[in-house]
Design a protein around this motif. Structure first.
Motif, PDB file in Angstrom:
ATOM      1  N   PRO A 146       0.834  -1.210   0.000  1.00 36.63           N
ATOM      2  CA  PRO A 146       0.000   0.000   0.000  1.00 36.63           C
ATOM      3  C   PRO A 146       0.867   1.259   0.000  1.00 36.63           C
ATOM      4  O   PRO A 146       1.844   1.365   0.734  1.00 36.63           O
ATOM      5  CB  PRO A 146      -0.788  -0.121   1.315  1.00 36.63           C
ATOM      6  N   GLY A 147       0.538   2.181  -0.852  1.00 31.53           N
ATOM      7  CA  GLY A 147       1.263   3.439  -0.893  1.00 31.53           C
ATOM      8  C   GLY A 147       2.534   3.416  -1.690  1.00 31.53           C
ATOM      9  O   GLY A 147       3.285   4.409  -1.704  1.00 31.53           O
ATOM     10  N   TYR A 148       2.842   2.275  -2.363  1.00 29.24           N
ATOM     11  CA  TYR A 148       4.068   2.224  -3.155  1.00 29.24           C
ATOM     12  C   TYR A 148       4.015   3.252  -4.279  1.00 29.24           C
ATOM     13  O   TYR A 148       3.049   3.319  -5.039  1.00 29.24           O
ATOM     14  CB  TYR A 148       4.278   0.830  -3.743  1.00 29.24           C
ATOM     15  N   VAL A 149       5.064   4.052  -4.392  1.00 30.65           N
ATOM     16  CA  VAL A 149       5.164   5.074  -5.435  1.00 30.65           C
ATOM     17  C   VAL A 149       6.217   4.630  -6.446  1.00 30.65           C
ATOM     18  O   VAL A 149       7.388   4.459  -6.089  1.00 30.65           O
ATOM     19  CB  VAL A 149       5.550   6.440  -4.841  1.00 30.65           C
ATOM     20  N   PRO A 150       5.839   4.427  -7.702  1.00 36.16           N
ATOM     21  CA  PRO A 150       6.801   3.919  -8.685  1.00 36.16           C
ATOM     22  C   PRO A 150       7.837   4.958  -9.099  1.00 36.16           C
ATOM     23  O   PRO A 150       7.520   6.116  -9.345  1.00 36.16           O
ATOM     24  CB  PRO A 150       5.908   3.547  -9.876  1.00 36.16           C
ATOM     25  N   HIS A 183       4.004  -2.789 -15.685  1.00 40.16           N
ATOM     26  CA  HIS A 183       4.375  -1.518 -16.327  1.00 40.16           C
ATOM     27  C   HIS A 183       5.261  -0.667 -15.425  1.00 40.16           C
ATOM     28  O   HIS A 183       5.013   0.534 -15.249  1.00 40.16           O
ATOM     29  CB  HIS A 183       3.114  -0.734 -16.723  1.00 40.16           C
ATOM     30  N   HIS A 184       6.292  -1.289 -14.876  1.00 34.78           N
ATOM     31  CA  HIS A 184       7.195  -0.574 -13.976  1.00 34.78           C
ATOM     32  C   HIS A 184       8.517  -0.276 -14.681  1.00 34.78           C
ATOM     33  O   HIS A 184       9.121  -1.162 -15.290  1.00 34.78           O
ATOM     34  CB  HIS A 184       7.471  -1.403 -12.716  1.00 34.78           C
ATOM     35  N   PRO A 185       9.021   0.949 -14.633  1.00 33.00           N
ATOM     36  CA  PRO A 185      10.262   1.307 -15.339  1.00 33.00           C
ATOM     37  C   PRO A 185      11.513   0.726 -14.693  1.00 33.00           C
ATOM     38  O   PRO A 185      11.591   0.556 -13.474  1.00 33.00           O
ATOM     39  CB  PRO A 185      10.275   2.843 -15.270  1.00 33.00           C
ATOM     40  N   VAL A 186      12.523   0.445 -15.537  1.00 25.95           N
ATOM     41  CA  VAL A 186      13.777  -0.136 -15.062  1.00 25.95           C
ATOM     42  C   VAL A 186      14.939   0.400 -15.895  1.00 25.95           C
ATOM     43  O   VAL A 186      14.805   0.618 -17.102  1.00 25.95           O
ATOM     44  CB  VAL A 186      13.739  -1.680 -15.137  1.00 25.95           C
ATOM     45  N   ALA A 187      16.071   0.625 -15.242  1.00 24.16           N
ATOM     46  CA  ALA A 187      17.307   1.041 -15.914  1.00 24.16           C
ATOM     47  C   ALA A 187      18.384   0.014 -15.587  1.00 24.16           C
ATOM     48  O   ALA A 187      18.630  -0.273 -14.417  1.00 24.16           O
ATOM     49  CB  ALA A 187      17.731   2.433 -15.455  1.00 24.16           C
ATOM     50  N   ILE A 188      19.020  -0.540 -16.606  1.00 26.38           N
ATOM     51  CA  ILE A 188      19.953  -1.651 -16.445  1.00 26.38           C
ATOM     52  C   ILE A 188      21.358  -1.225 -16.872  1.00 26.38           C
ATOM     53  O   ILE A 188      21.526  -0.547 -17.888  1.00 26.38           O
ATOM     54  CB  ILE A 188      19.515  -2.858 -17.299  1.00 26.38           C
ATOM     55  N   VAL A 189      22.350  -1.635 -16.090  1.00 23.30           N
ATOM     56  CA  VAL A 189      23.758  -1.481 -16.464  1.00 23.30           C
ATOM     57  C   VAL A 189      24.401  -2.860 -16.421  1.00 23.30           C
ATOM     58  O   VAL A 189      24.209  -3.606 -15.452  1.00 23.30           O
ATOM     59  CB  VAL A 189      24.514  -0.534 -15.509  1.00 23.30           C
ATOM     60  N   THR A 190      25.149  -3.211 -17.457  1.00 27.61           N
ATOM     61  CA  THR A 190      25.775  -4.526 -17.492  1.00 27.61           C
ATOM     62  C   THR A 190      27.050  -4.513 -18.325  1.00 27.61           C
ATOM     63  O   THR A 190      27.242  -3.632 -19.171  1.00 27.61           O
ATOM     64  CB  THR A 190      24.804  -5.588 -18.063  1.00 27.61           C
ATOM     65  N   THR A 366       6.586   6.621 -15.484  1.00 22.54           N
ATOM     66  CA  THR A 366       6.110   6.024 -14.233  1.00 22.54           C
ATOM     67  C   THR A 366       4.584   6.057 -14.123  1.00 22.54           C
ATOM     68  O   THR A 366       4.030   5.549 -13.143  1.00 22.54           O
ATOM     69  CB  THR A 366       6.704   6.765 -13.023  1.00 22.54           C
ATOM     70  N   GLU A 367       3.932   6.624 -15.117  1.00 24.10           N
ATOM     71  CA  GLU A 367       2.473   6.839 -15.013  1.00 24.10           C
ATOM     72  C   GLU A 367       1.657   5.624 -15.406  1.00 24.10           C
ATOM     73  O   GLU A 367       0.449   5.593 -15.172  1.00 24.10           O
ATOM     74  CB  GLU A 367       2.076   8.036 -15.872  1.00 24.10           C
ATOM     75  N   LEU A 368       2.270   4.627 -16.002  1.00 24.99           N
ATOM     76  CA  LEU A 368       1.523   3.446 -16.454  1.00 24.99           C
ATOM     77  C   LEU A 368       1.457   2.346 -15.404  1.00 24.99           C
ATOM     78  O   LEU A 368       0.768   1.344 -15.598  1.00 24.99           O
ATOM     79  CB  LEU A 368       2.155   2.886 -17.733  1.00 24.99           C
ATOM     80  N   PHE A 369       2.175   2.519 -14.299  1.00 22.42           N
ATOM     81  CA  PHE A 369       2.285   1.458 -13.295  1.00 22.42           C
ATOM     82  C   PHE A 369       0.923   1.018 -12.778  1.00 22.42           C
ATOM     83  O   PHE A 369       0.046   1.827 -12.455  1.00 22.42           O
ATOM     84  CB  PHE A 369       3.125   1.954 -12.124  1.00 22.42           C
TER      85      PHE A 369
END
Length: 382
Positions: A146-150, A183-190, A366-369
């Motif tokens: 509850p209350g999670y903000v993406p 629909h949560h955003p992610v940034a990957i470094v590899t 972040t609006e599609l979450f």
């Protein structure tokens, strides 16, 4: 301190380097035992009450010790999203599905974290790994709080999620499935071309502006890369991954990281040019960081692999770190300070501008979450 006799040879240290350091150098692990590893030492973790040191006692009846083999222990994690409040990084949350990293990058700033597991930041960090098989389930649970903000979740900022163990564990693919579903955003470094395996998911997410991927390229010199990053993908494979991602519509960028003065800093322009040719749209850089045990490990590597450059490299590092091997001050730890650090930053900026990199910084959506609903979606009463 207990001493154990074994068949190991001392690190060959130039007399000039010994005098420059003013301390006795540790005895290194033999090439036979550490084959394919970046670290040449396996010192005890800093929290351990006892430590052992391998010595050559001069007799011929040494004990033959086996090579270090990679083991993966499963860890039942209780949480998976790590929070931070560091003012000099662009994210406030990250995920690390593995502890330790088999890539074995000798300069890896994450090595000291293995001491919290009672293990060495040296070879243990790259040979004794921990996997979190419940990562995806934990992620779904935490996203449903509850209350999670993406906000964008960063992955690969500590240990590489696409290291060799991922081929069998597929934890990263499971995590991406969850992020894609909600629909949560992610940034990957590899540093691994294995990221190409998940282009199908990443391309779907990119259509909704939910992901971006950065390949970390330290050097284009294959020989130097093999010595310094022994089990990471070869430089040309990383560039090919940038191209594959870009052609699939996935925003791809390059991290020139770390920049090592007098060793790889001469390649800044070449790395940016090659990355731009392969489709990179953005670029960043990070100066070499040597916190805690990493300093000893990196200096040992320099003495083994590039002894003639030892004093020059360390002198420049210290000139950018207030006379020390490392300065952890926020705002300076990533870039350093002083004339040489300013020159590196300026060269990077000019090359990036000339190549059309960073003309527009992509901000993830972040609006599609959609929050996960355990046990099915609960309908509104009215």
């Amino acid at each position: 301190m207990p001493m154990t006799a074994a068949k190991e040879g001392p690190t060959q240290v130039p007399a000039s380097a010994q005098a420059a350091e003013g301390v006795l150098q540790p005895i290194g692990i033999s090439d036979e035992r550490r084959r394919g590893r970046g670290a040449g030492l396996n010192m005890a973790g800093r929290f351990e009450p006892r430590a052992t040191e391998i010595v050559d006692d001069g007799w011929d009846s040494h004990e033959d010790l086996p090579p270090f083999k990679t083991t993966v222990q499963e860890e039942k994690a209780r949480t998976i999203i790590t929070r931070n409040a560091s003012p000099d990084i662009s994210f406030d949350r990250s995920i690390n599905p593995y502890r330790g990293c088999e890539h074995g990058c000798t300069y890896c700033f994450a090595r000291p974290s293995h001491a919290f597991m009672g293990l060495s930041p040296g070879i243990d960090f790259e040979a004794r790994l921990f996997a979190k098989p419940n990562a995806a389930d934990l992620l779904e649970r935490e996203l449903s709080a509850p209350g999670y903000v993406p906000k964008p979740i960063a992955i690969g900022t500590n240990t590489d999620a696409y290291q060799p163990a991922e081929r069998s564990y597929t934890l990263m693919r499971e995590i991406l499935d969850v992020l894609d579903r909600y629909h949560h955003p992610v940034a990957i470094v590899t540093k691994s071309a294995l990221v190409e395996r998940d282009i199908d998911i990443l391309a779907r997410m990119a259509e909704r502006n939910l992901c971006k991927v950065a390949l970390s390229v330290t050097t284009l010199d294959k020989k130097l890369c093999r010595s310094m990053e022994p089990r990471a993908s070869a430089p040309h494979k990383r560039l090919q991954a940038i191209k594959a991602l870009s052609e699939a519509g996935v925003p791809a960028s390059v991290m020139v990281a770390p920049v090592i003065p007098a060793l790889t800093d001469s390649e800044i322009e070449a790395i940016l040019e090659a990355s731009a040719e392969h489709g990179a749209a953005e670029a960043g850089f990070v100066l070499l960081r040597l916190p805690r045990e990493v300093s000893e490990l990196f200096r040992d590597w320099l003495l083994r692999e590039r002894p003639g450059q030892y004093q020059h490299v360390m002198s420049l590092i210290r000139s950018m770190r207030g006379g020390k091997d490392y300065d952890a001050n926020w705002g300076e730890r990533m870039r350093g300070k002083g004339p040489y650090a300013d020159q590196i930053a300026k060269r990077f900026q000019l090359a990036a501008k000339r190549l059309g990199l960073n003309t527009r910084r992509r901000k993830l959506n972040t609006e599609l979450f959609v929050s996960p609903q355990k046990g099915g979606v609960q309908l509104d009463l009215f």
